[in-house]
Motif scaffolding. Sequence first.
Motif, PDB file in Angstrom:
ATOM      1  N   ILE A 100      49.882  32.047  38.991  1.00 35.93           N
ATOM      2  CA  ILE A 100      48.584  32.086  39.749  1.00 35.93           C
ATOM      3  C   ILE A 100      48.544  33.310  39.358  1.00 35.93           C
ATOM      4  N   ILE A 101      49.526  34.665  39.176  1.00 34.40           N
ATOM      5  CA  ILE A 101      48.961  35.636  39.281  1.00 34.40           C
ATOM      6  C   ILE A 101      48.874  36.023  37.750  1.00 34.40           C
ATOM      7  N   ARG A 102      50.311  35.736  37.425  1.00 27.69           N
ATOM      8  CA  ARG A 102      50.387  35.611  35.809  1.00 27.69           C
ATOM      9  C   ARG A 102      49.142  35.561  35.297  1.00 27.69           C
ATOM     10  N   ARG A 103      48.730  34.339  35.205  1.00 27.83           N
ATOM     11  CA  ARG A 103      47.188  33.793  34.285  1.00 27.83           C
ATOM     12  C   ARG A 103      46.294  35.161  34.594  1.00 27.83           C
ATOM     13  N   LEU A 104      45.949  35.607  36.330  1.00 28.93           N
ATOM     14  CA  LEU A 104      44.926  36.007  37.008  1.00 28.93           C
ATOM     15  C   LEU A 104      45.301  37.662  35.589  1.00 28.93           C
ATOM     16  N   LYS A 105      45.510  38.029  35.299  1.00 26.56           N
ATOM     17  CA  LYS A 105      45.813  38.812  34.114  1.00 26.56           C
ATOM     18  C   LYS A 105      46.457  38.901  32.791  1.00 26.56           C
ATOM     19  N   GLN A 106      46.554  37.471  32.090  1.00 31.42           N
ATOM     20  CA  GLN A 106      46.414  37.634  31.401  1.00 31.42           C
ATOM     21  C   GLN A 106      44.848  37.561  31.123  1.00 31.42           C
ATOM     22  N   ALA A 107      44.015  36.967  31.972  1.00 31.74           N
ATOM     23  CA  ALA A 107      42.484  36.910  31.703  1.00 31.74           C
ATOM     24  C   ALA A 107      41.998  37.851  31.815  1.00 31.74           C
ATOM     25  N   GLY A 108      42.644  38.805  32.202  1.00 31.92           N
ATOM     26  CA  GLY A 108      41.748  40.741  32.406  1.00 31.92           C
ATOM     27  C   GLY A 108      41.224  40.327  33.588  1.00 31.92           C
ATOM     28  N   GLY A 109      42.342  40.263  34.767  1.00 36.61           N
ATOM     29  CA  GLY A 109      41.650  40.353  36.506  1.00 36.61           C
ATOM     30  C   GLY A 109      42.802  41.956  36.548  1.00 36.61           C
ATOM     31  N   ILE A 110      41.901  42.525  36.986  1.00 39.99           N
ATOM     32  CA  ILE A 110      42.738  44.047  38.055  1.00 39.99           C
ATOM     33  C   ILE A 110      42.924  43.463  39.420  1.00 39.99           C
ATOM     34  N   ILE A 111      44.810  43.798  39.853  1.00 38.24           N
ATOM     35  CA  ILE A 111      44.656  43.816  40.737  1.00 38.24           C
ATOM     36  C   ILE A 111      44.498  44.817  41.670  1.00 38.24           C
ATOM     37  N   LEU A 112      43.477  45.003  42.517  1.00 42.45           N
ATOM     38  CA  LEU A 112      43.121  45.835  43.408  1.00 42.45           C
ATOM     39  C   LEU A 112      43.871  46.034  44.502  1.00 42.45           C
ATOM     40  N   GLY A 113      43.954  45.142  45.117  1.00 42.87           N
ATOM     41  CA  GLY A 113      45.699  45.473  46.362  1.00 42.87           C
ATOM     42  C   GLY A 113      45.153  43.778  46.994  1.00 42.87           C
ATOM     43  N   LYS A 114      46.106  43.687  48.320  1.00 45.99           N
ATOM     44  CA  LYS A 114      46.488  42.633  49.434  1.00 45.99           C
ATOM     45  C   LYS A 114      45.461  42.235  49.981  1.00 45.99           C
ATOM     46  N   THR A 115      45.042  41.385  49.984  1.00 44.38           N
ATOM     47  CA  THR A 115      44.517  40.678  52.048  1.00 44.38           C
ATOM     48  C   THR A 115      45.385  39.985  52.719  1.00 44.38           C
ATOM     49  N   ALA A 116      44.828  40.547  53.972  1.00 35.31           N
ATOM     50  CA  ALA A 116      45.159  39.992  54.737  1.00 35.31           C
ATOM     51  C   ALA A 116      45.589  38.371  55.079  1.00 35.31           C
ATOM     52  N   THR A 117      47.006  37.964  55.390  1.00 33.99           N
ATOM     53  CA  THR A 117      47.181  36.532  56.565  1.00 33.99           C
ATOM     54  C   THR A 117      48.443  36.796  57.393  1.00 33.99           C
ATOM     55  N   THR A 118      47.440  35.400  57.690  1.00 30.53           N
ATOM     56  CA  THR A 118      48.725  35.037  59.271  1.00 30.53           C
ATOM     57  C   THR A 118      49.493  34.989  58.608  1.00 30.53           C
ATOM     58  N   GLU A 119      50.898  35.297  59.246  1.00 32.58           N
ATOM     59  CA  GLU A 119      52.662  35.603  59.471  1.00 32.58           C
ATOM     60  C   GLU A 119      52.745  34.177  58.293  1.00 32.58           C
ATOM     61  N   PHE A 120      53.808  33.969  57.038  1.00 33.07           N
ATOM     62  CA  PHE A 120      54.320  32.922  56.201  1.00 33.07           C
ATOM     63  C   PHE A 120      52.845  32.377  56.280  1.00 33.07           C
ATOM     64  N   GLY A 121      51.797  32.542  56.544  1.00 35.10           N
ATOM     65  CA  GLY A 121      50.651  31.489  57.206  1.00 35.10           C
ATOM     66  C   GLY A 121      50.890  30.558  56.748  1.00 35.10           C
ATOM     67  N   VAL A 180      37.759  42.237  35.682  1.00 37.29           N
ATOM     68  CA  VAL A 180      37.465  42.356  37.120  1.00 37.29           C
ATOM     69  C   VAL A 180      37.925  42.939  38.099  1.00 37.29           C
ATOM     70  N   PRO A 181      38.007  43.261  39.209  1.00 37.68           N
ATOM     71  CA  PRO A 181      39.097  43.343  40.005  1.00 37.68           C
ATOM     72  C   PRO A 181      39.138  42.283  41.099  1.00 37.68           C
ATOM     73  N   PHE A 182      40.252  42.466  41.716  1.00 41.69           N
ATOM     74  CA  PHE A 182      40.247  41.026  42.912  1.00 41.69           C
ATOM     75  C   PHE A 182      41.122  40.655  43.926  1.00 41.69           C
ATOM     76  N   GLY A 183      41.012  40.746  44.739  1.00 47.33           N
ATOM     77  CA  GLY A 183      42.129  40.467  46.356  1.00 47.33           C
ATOM     78  C   GLY A 183      43.213  40.421  46.077  1.00 47.33           C
ATOM     79  N   ILE A 184      43.896  39.688  46.451  1.00 44.27           N
ATOM     80  CA  ILE A 184      45.531  39.133  46.110  1.00 44.27           C
ATOM     81  C   ILE A 184      46.062  38.576  47.890  1.00 44.27           C
ATOM     82  N   LYS A 185      45.611  37.693  48.646  1.00 42.96           N
ATOM     83  CA  LYS A 185      46.143  37.485  49.238  1.00 42.96           C
ATOM     84  C   LYS A 185      47.638  37.374  49.180  1.00 42.96           C
ATOM     85  N   ASP A 186      48.297  37.780  50.386  1.00 45.87           N
ATOM     86  CA  ASP A 186      49.394  38.826  50.717  1.00 45.87           C
ATOM     87  C   ASP A 186      50.935  37.940  50.376  1.00 45.87           C
ATOM     88  N   LEU A 187      50.766  36.772  49.920  1.00 43.55           N
ATOM     89  CA  LEU A 187      51.407  35.469  50.258  1.00 43.55           C
ATOM     90  C   LEU A 187      51.940  35.208  49.018  1.00 43.55           C
TER      91      LEU A 187
END
Length: 470
Positions: A109-130, A76-83
Motif C-alpha cells: 500500500i505504501i509502494r502504490r501510494l508513492k508510485q501515484a505521487g503521494g508524499i509521506i508526511l509522517g506516521k500517525t498514531a496507533t494502539t499497540e500492534f493495532g 499530495v501529502p498523507f499520514g501513514i498509520k504507524d503499523l
Amino acid sequence: MSDFAKIPSVLDASAAIRECRLDPASLVRDCIDSIKSTNQSLNAFGDLYEEAALEQAREMAREARVGRVRGPLHGVPFGIKDLFYTQGLRTTRGSLTALDFVPERDAPIIRRLKQAGGIILGKTATTEFGWTGASTSRVFGNGRTPWDQRLTSGGSSSGSAIAVAARMVPAALGSDGGGSVRIPSAFCGTFALKATLGRIPTWPWSATEMLSHAGPITRTVRDSALLFDVLSGPDALDHQALPAPQASYLAACEAPLVPLRVAYCRTLFDVAVDPQIAAAVDAAVSQMREELGVAVEEIHLDWQDPVRIFETLWAAGRGIAYGKTLADRLDLLDPGFARLIEGAGRFDLEQYLDASRARAQFSNQVQQLFEGYDLLLLPTLPVLPFSADAVAPPGFERPDSLVPWAAWTPFTYPFNITGNPAASIPCGVSREGLPIGLQVVGARHQEGAVFNLCAHLEAINPWEQRIPDL
C-alpha cells in the motif's frame, strides 16, 4: 482563512497541483503548521518528515510545471498509520518494544501510494500492534476526537482519523481488523471503507490475516474512491489479494444512483443503541427514502453474536504470535495486550479449528442475507465517544474478556469475520456536537455499490464543510 480551512481534499489538491494552481510545498507547509498547532492536544502524529516531505514537494512542483505528473496523487501529502512498513522510516507499531524498528521494504500500500505521487508526511498514531478499538497509547499519548478533546477518537487507526478530521492532512492510511478504520471514523466524523478481504493487499503476514484489511480514511466519499482506485489490485506479497477491480470506484461515485434493495437493521444481537445514535441513523434512513427514493426495508436479524469466534481468532492468533517474541517484555506492553498474550495459551488447536468452522458458518449466514438485498444499513457503533483515558464506555466493561473492546463494537467486527465491504459515513451529530456514523455494508466484492450509495448520501447530507472548533 484558518490553517484548518487551508487543507483541501485529495481530489481538490490533486487537481490544483496538476493545473499548477497549488504549490505542493505550500500545501505541505500548511499541513505541518496545522499538525504543530493541534497535535500536542490530539495525539494524531508521531514522527514527522518535514524536510524530506518539503524536498519532495518542491521537486514535484517543478515536475508539474513542465507537465510531468507521476500519478493521480502527485504532490499530495498523507499520514501513514504507524503499523505499515515503510522502507528506511521507523515503524513503531505503537509499541515501546519496537521503537527502533526500521523496515527494509515498503508494504504494497505504501509502494502504490508513492508510485501515484503521494508524499509521506509522517506516521500517525496507533494502539499497540493495532490490538484495540480504544485509543490508549503509551507511545503517542491517548488519541482524542477533535470534536471534544476530553473524549476518545477510537482506534486502532486513531491518529489517521484524527489527522483527517482536524485538517492536518488531506487523507491518511489505516487498517481494520475488527473495526479499526470505521470506529475512529464514527467518533471523528470521517469516511472509511473496510473493503472486501484482499481488495487492497496487506503485508507482512499477520496471524489474523483472515480479519485484516488496509485502506484510507478520508473527508469525502470520492477521495476514498480515488484512493481505492490507486491502491487496489493483486500483489505477489499477499496471497489473499484479489484481482484488479473491473471498474473505477470513483466512476461509481459519479454514476446515477442504481436501483437497490436495501435492508435497515436498528441493532444487532439485541445490543442497546444510544438514543441519540438511533435517532440520527433513523433520520438518515428517512432522508434516503424521501430525497433519494431508495426503497428501504426494516428488518430484524436473528444472527448469533460471533464474539467468541472473533475472540478465539484474534486472541489465539495475535496472542500466541506476539507471545513468542514478547513473553519476557510484558511490563512494557499495554496491560490489555499483555493480558491477551498471557491468556492466549488457554486456546488449543481444536478450539481454533472450531472457531474457523464457526466463522465459515456465520459467513454463510451473512451471505444469504445478500441474496435478497444489495446493502445493509445499521449504526456503525452503539455508543458515543467516551473518556480518552478509558478503554470502554460505562456499562460495556468486560474485564474477563481477552478482547474487551468487542463489547462496545458489536456492529463492526462481524464484517471482518465475513470479509464484506463495510463503510462508516457521518450521518448526524449528538446534542453535544459529536459525530455519529452510519454503517453501509455490501455483498462481497461489491464495493462499487457501497461507494455509489454513499456518494449520493453525502450529496444530500454533506459533511466536509464541518470543521471542529480547534
